[in-house]
Design an enzyme around this catalytic site. Structure first.
Site, PDB file in Angstrom:
ATOM      1  N   ARG A  15      34.546  47.937  17.261  1.00 28.01           N
ATOM      2  CA  ARG A  15      34.757  46.498  17.076  1.00 28.01           C
ATOM      3  C   ARG A  15      34.051  45.631  18.119  1.00 28.01           C
ATOM      4  O   ARG A  15      33.989  44.422  17.993  1.00 28.01           O
ATOM      5  CB  ARG A  15      36.261  46.187  17.047  1.00 28.01           C
ATOM      6  CG  ARG A  15      36.889  46.593  15.715  1.00 28.01           C
ATOM      7  CD  ARG A  15      38.358  46.274  15.714  1.00 28.01           C
ATOM      8  NE  ARG A  15      39.126  47.242  16.505  1.00 28.01           N
ATOM      9  CZ  ARG A  15      40.376  47.042  16.906  1.00 28.01           C
ATOM     10  NH1 ARG A  15      40.983  45.903  16.631  1.00 28.01           N
ATOM     11  NH2 ARG A  15      41.003  47.957  17.598  1.00 28.01           N
ATOM     12  N   THR A  78      43.257  61.750  20.087  1.00 24.58           N
ATOM     13  CA  THR A  78      43.567  61.746  21.517  1.00 24.58           C
ATOM     14  C   THR A  78      43.987  63.129  22.030  1.00 24.58           C
ATOM     15  O   THR A  78      43.682  63.490  23.160  1.00 24.58           O
ATOM     16  CB  THR A  78      44.680  60.726  21.821  1.00 24.58           C
ATOM     17  OG1 THR A  78      45.758  60.922  20.891  1.00 24.58           O
ATOM     18  CG2 THR A  78      44.187  59.295  21.701  1.00 24.58           C
ATOM     19  N   ASN A 227      39.568  46.114  22.800  1.00 22.52           N
ATOM     20  CA  ASN A 227      38.903  46.648  21.614  1.00 22.52           C
ATOM     21  C   ASN A 227      37.908  45.664  21.009  1.00 22.52           C
ATOM     22  O   ASN A 227      37.055  46.046  20.229  1.00 22.52           O
ATOM     23  CB  ASN A 227      39.934  47.007  20.534  1.00 22.52           C
ATOM     24  CG  ASN A 227      40.934  48.028  21.038  1.00 22.52           C
ATOM     25  OD1 ASN A 227      40.567  49.129  21.414  1.00 22.52           O
ATOM     26  ND2 ASN A 227      42.200  47.640  21.093  1.00 22.52           N
ATOM     27  N   ARG A 332      16.973  34.033  47.721  1.00 23.61           N
ATOM     28  CA  ARG A 332      16.709  35.198  46.861  1.00 23.61           C
ATOM     29  C   ARG A 332      16.802  36.505  47.653  1.00 23.61           C
ATOM     30  O   ARG A 332      16.961  36.499  48.871  1.00 23.61           O
ATOM     31  CB  ARG A 332      15.351  35.021  46.201  1.00 23.61           C
ATOM     32  CG  ARG A 332      15.352  33.863  45.176  1.00 23.61           C
ATOM     33  CD  ARG A 332      13.976  33.623  44.615  1.00 23.61           C
ATOM     34  NE  ARG A 332      13.357  34.872  44.185  1.00 23.61           N
ATOM     35  CZ  ARG A 332      12.038  35.075  44.141  1.00 23.61           C
ATOM     36  NH1 ARG A 332      11.197  34.120  44.496  1.00 23.61           N
ATOM     37  NH2 ARG A 332      11.580  36.234  43.736  1.00 23.61           N
ATOM     38  N   LYS A 350      12.755  33.762  50.064  1.00 18.52           N
ATOM     39  CA  LYS A 350      12.760  35.130  49.523  1.00 18.52           C
ATOM     40  C   LYS A 350      12.223  36.100  50.559  1.00 18.52           C
ATOM     41  O   LYS A 350      11.198  35.833  51.179  1.00 18.52           O
ATOM     42  CB  LYS A 350      11.890  35.197  48.264  1.00 18.52           C
ATOM     43  CG  LYS A 350      11.925  36.557  47.593  1.00 18.52           C
ATOM     44  CD  LYS A 350      10.610  36.950  46.941  1.00 18.52           C
ATOM     45  CE  LYS A 350       9.598  37.403  47.960  1.00 18.52           C
ATOM     46  NZ  LYS A 350       8.394  37.989  47.382  1.00 18.52           N
ATOM     47  N   ASN A 376      10.594  24.218  62.661  1.00 20.86           N
ATOM     48  CA  ASN A 376      10.917  23.252  61.621  1.00 20.86           C
ATOM     49  C   ASN A 376       9.887  23.362  60.500  1.00 20.86           C
ATOM     50  O   ASN A 376       8.687  23.324  60.753  1.00 20.86           O
ATOM     51  CB  ASN A 376      10.892  21.847  62.213  1.00 20.86           C
ATOM     52  CG  ASN A 376      11.341  20.819  61.191  1.00 20.86           C
ATOM     53  OD1 ASN A 376      12.535  20.571  61.036  1.00 20.86           O
ATOM     54  ND2 ASN A 376      10.397  20.239  60.473  1.00 20.86           N
TER      55      ASN A 376
HETATM   56  C1  UD1 Z   1      46.958  55.693  20.721  1.00 21.84           C
HETATM   57  C2  UD1 Z   1      48.295  56.354  20.557  1.00 21.84           C
HETATM   58  C3  UD1 Z   1      49.328  55.292  20.212  1.00 21.84           C
HETATM   59  C4  UD1 Z   1      49.379  54.225  21.302  1.00 21.84           C
HETATM   60  C5  UD1 Z   1      48.001  53.647  21.506  1.00 21.84           C
HETATM   61  C6  UD1 Z   1      48.007  52.713  22.680  1.00 21.84           C
HETATM   62  C7  UD1 Z   1      47.760  58.571  19.729  1.00 21.84           C
HETATM   63  C8  UD1 Z   1      47.726  59.457  18.549  1.00 21.84           C
HETATM   64  N1  UD1 Z   1      48.209  57.338  19.514  1.00 21.84           N
HETATM   65  O1  UD1 Z   1      46.586  55.059  19.516  1.00 21.84           O
HETATM   66  O2  UD1 Z   1      50.610  55.881  20.072  1.00 21.84           O
HETATM   67  O3  UD1 Z   1      50.281  53.220  20.931  1.00 21.84           O
HETATM   68  O4  UD1 Z   1      47.051  54.695  21.760  1.00 21.84           O
HETATM   69  O5  UD1 Z   1      46.748  52.135  22.839  1.00 21.84           O
HETATM   70  O6  UD1 Z   1      47.427  58.979  20.803  1.00 21.84           O
HETATM   71  N2  UD1 Z   1      39.790  58.518  22.339  1.00 21.84           N
HETATM   72  C9  UD1 Z   1      38.929  59.544  22.637  1.00 21.84           C
HETATM   73  N3  UD1 Z   1      38.709  60.497  21.707  1.00 21.84           N
HETATM   74  C10 UD1 Z   1      39.305  60.517  20.495  1.00 21.84           C
HETATM   75  C11 UD1 Z   1      40.184  59.457  20.199  1.00 21.84           C
HETATM   76  C12 UD1 Z   1      40.424  58.479  21.131  1.00 21.84           C
HETATM   77  O7  UD1 Z   1      38.363  59.581  23.726  1.00 21.84           O
HETATM   78  O8  UD1 Z   1      39.033  61.434  19.725  1.00 21.84           O
HETATM   79  C13 UD1 Z   1      40.034  57.468  23.338  1.00 21.84           C
HETATM   80  C14 UD1 Z   1      39.536  56.115  22.891  1.00 21.84           C
HETATM   81  O9  UD1 Z   1      38.220  55.886  23.382  1.00 21.84           O
HETATM   82  C15 UD1 Z   1      40.525  55.167  23.512  1.00 21.84           C
HETATM   83  C16 UD1 Z   1      41.801  55.974  23.617  1.00 21.84           C
HETATM   84  O10 UD1 Z   1      41.424  57.326  23.494  1.00 21.84           O
HETATM   85  O11 UD1 Z   1      40.161  54.790  24.809  1.00 21.84           O
HETATM   86  C17 UD1 Z   1      42.829  55.600  22.566  1.00 21.84           C
HETATM   87  O12 UD1 Z   1      42.260  55.731  21.293  1.00 21.84           O
HETATM   88  P1  UD1 Z   1      42.645  54.747  20.122  1.00 21.84           P
HETATM   89  O13 UD1 Z   1      41.996  55.230  18.884  1.00 21.84           O
HETATM   90  O14 UD1 Z   1      42.463  53.354  20.538  1.00 21.84           O
HETATM   91  O15 UD1 Z   1      44.221  54.969  20.067  1.00 21.84           O
HETATM   92  P2  UD1 Z   1      45.152  55.276  18.844  1.00 21.84           P
HETATM   93  O16 UD1 Z   1      45.003  56.709  18.469  1.00 21.84           O
HETATM   94  O17 UD1 Z   1      44.984  54.244  17.820  1.00 21.84           O
HETATM   95 CA    CA Z   2      42.765  51.318  21.532  1.00 20.53          CA
END
Ligand code: UD1
Ligand code: CA
Length: 448
Positions: A15, A78, A227, A332, A350, A376
């Site tokens: 986004r 996650t 986001n 600068r 500079k 000066n």
């Molecule tokens: C997650 C939580 C949700 C919580 C929310 C808070 C899970 C399943 N859900 O939501 O309960 O309320 O965060 O913000 O964990 N990321 C990775 N790799 C992945 C997926 C995500 O690195 O495969 C990172 C993203 O870059 C981000 C963070 O993990 O920084 C959270 O991912 P995002 O998709 O925003 O969270 P949700 O799963 O929607």
């Molecule tokens: Ca998020």
């Protein structure tokens, strides 16, 4: 407590609609990921693993040695993301803190509360929750009649009744290290999205009768991740407010905090006055009893005590003490001003060293130069430092007087106490104690 940290930063940040990985967007002059890294190290984390995916190389370059990197090739959720850190951390800590690289507003005190609660209770999982009427798509915290946590359900998987729950999961946790690495591989893909949810570990812990604890935030601000560009602007606004409040508490006057734009790492001495619409960026340091602004921009510069910088731009410059600059001047990179230097209006300096009490009053360009103490520089005097191929140096001695509109065609030297006449074009060295005039300037007589 031996603490390690996993910071999730593999997501695309769709986004934001950008080529820049989301965690590299700056908030108050500092890439978001550094807030997470700095918070972890402030908490005493010995090892910090950053899970990268989209834009991994760019993130690596920015973060350097502050973390160990593991790559999550495909963003499968996650739980899957944290699992990538297993090799780096299994058996190497008691507790793992898990957080995201896109939550710059999370406070150090909150993490301290989280880690403190986790250590005190000996819980298997301790998490940060928040009560809010706005769901923001966050997971809901399920509790039993006694208020004990039963699990977390993601919004997209929740029943209509569960959607009515106002306690939300912030995505920040402490886990018992061994327990977590043992259980992460047992996660199964979620029903609706097919992702491996880190949050499912909470249900698992409850089933095994392990303790799950929580700390609850007072306000939602800390938990809001970035986001979108709108959330980025909001995070910037909140962070700026925090920085300004801290500075005022430390004894700095902000005439109008709403228009004081001060980056997170800037240092300012007491009784300094920051006038409206002043931007202090990067690693800028400002001494005590200064007055900066209105309308000044200072980036990565060192300013000593009792300096005044009015409506001017200063970049990568060093100013000793008791210096006046402006209005409308530009210092600068490589400008060094010794104490009591006076820079008036429409001057540009500079890569030059200006000795004590040098005056550059009006409309001058001083580049690649050395100007001795008390000299000066008259109105409109210019160092012609560039011959079309290379930059050449101008050396001006002490107590020299450069007449108005003098062109100093570098390389050239002006001796101590020498003078140049108005409008002279100096393309040969002028010895000490002489007066040079004309076009090209020639020495006409000794001065003393
Ligand atoms: C997650 C939580 C949700 C919580 C929310 C808070 C899970 C399943 N859900 O939501 O309960 O309320 O965060 O913000 O964990 N990321 C990775 N790799 C992945 C997926 C995500 O690195 O495969 C990172 C993203 O870059 C981000 C963070 O993990 O920084 C959270 O991912 P995002 O998709 O925003 O969270 P949700 O799963 O929607
Ligand atoms: Ca998020």
């Amino acid at each position: 407590m031996k603490l390690a940290t996993v910071i999730l930063a593999a997501g695309l940040g769709t986004r934001m609609k950008s080529d820049l990985p989301k965690v590299l967007f700056p908030v108050a002059g500092k890439a978001m990921v550094h807030y997470a890294l700095d918070a972890a190290s402030a908490l005493g984390s010995r090892e910090t693993v950053l899970v990268v995916g989209h834009g991994a190389d760019q993130v690596r370059e920015e973060v350097g040695k502050k973390a160990v990197f593991v790559l999550q090739g495909e963003q499968l959720g996650t739980g899957h993301a944290v699992l990538q850190a297993r090799e780096a951390l299994q058996g190497r800590a008691d507790t793992v803190l898990v957080m995201y690289g896109d939550m710059p507003l999370l406070r150090a005190e909150t993490l301290q509360r989280l880690a403190g609660q986790h250590a005190r209770t000996g819980a298997t999982i301790t998490m940060v929750t928040v009560r809010s009427d706005e769901s923001m798509g966050f997971g809901r915290i399920l509790r039993d009649a006694n208020g004990r946590i039963q699990g977390i359900v993601e919004e997209r998987e929740a029943t209509p009744e569960q959607l009515e729950i106002h306690e939300l999961n912030c995505g920040v946790y402490c886990f018992h290290n061994d327990w977590m690495w043992e259980h992460l591989p047992r996660l199964t893909p979620s029903a609706k999205k097919g992702e491996y949810y880190l949050t499912d570990l909470v249900g698992m812990a409850v089933q095994e009768a392990c303790t799950v604890e929580s700390v609850t935030l007072n306000g939602i601000a800390e938990a809001v991740g970035v986001n979108t560009r709108a959330q980025l602007a909001e995070a910037e606004r909140i962070m700026r407010g925090r920085i300004n409040d801290r500075l005022m508490e430390e004894g700095i006057t902000l005439v109008d905090p709403a228009t004081a734009y001060i980056d997170a790492d800037v240092l300012i001495g007491v009784d300094t006055i920051i006038e409206p619409n002043t931007h202090l960026k990067g690693r800028t340091r400002i001494g005590a009893d200064c007055r900066v602004g209105p309308n000044s921009i200072i980036r990565d510069s060192e300013i000593g005590d009792r300096c005044e910088i009015v409506a001017s731009v200063v970049e990568l410059a060093v100013l000793e003490t008791d210096i006046h600059v402006g209005p409308f001047s530009h210092l600068r990179p490589g400008a060094y001003l010794a104490r009591n230097v006076h820079i008036g209006n429409y001057a540009e300096i500079k890569n030059s060293h200006l000795g004590e009490q040098v005056h550059v009053g009006h409309f001058s360009y001083i580049g690649d130069s050395e100007v001795g103490a008390r000299s000066n520089i008259g109105a409109g005097a210019i160092t012609c430092n560039y011959d079309g191929e290379k930059k050449n140096r101008t050396i001006i001695g002490e107590d020299a007087f450069i007449g108005s509109d003098t062109m100093l065609v570098a390389p050239v030297r002006i001796g101590d106490r020498a003078r140049t006449g108005a409008g002279s074009v100096v393309n040969k060295d002028v010895p000490a104690d002489t007066l040079a005039v004309g076009l090209p300037a020639r020495v006409i007589r000794r001065l003393r």
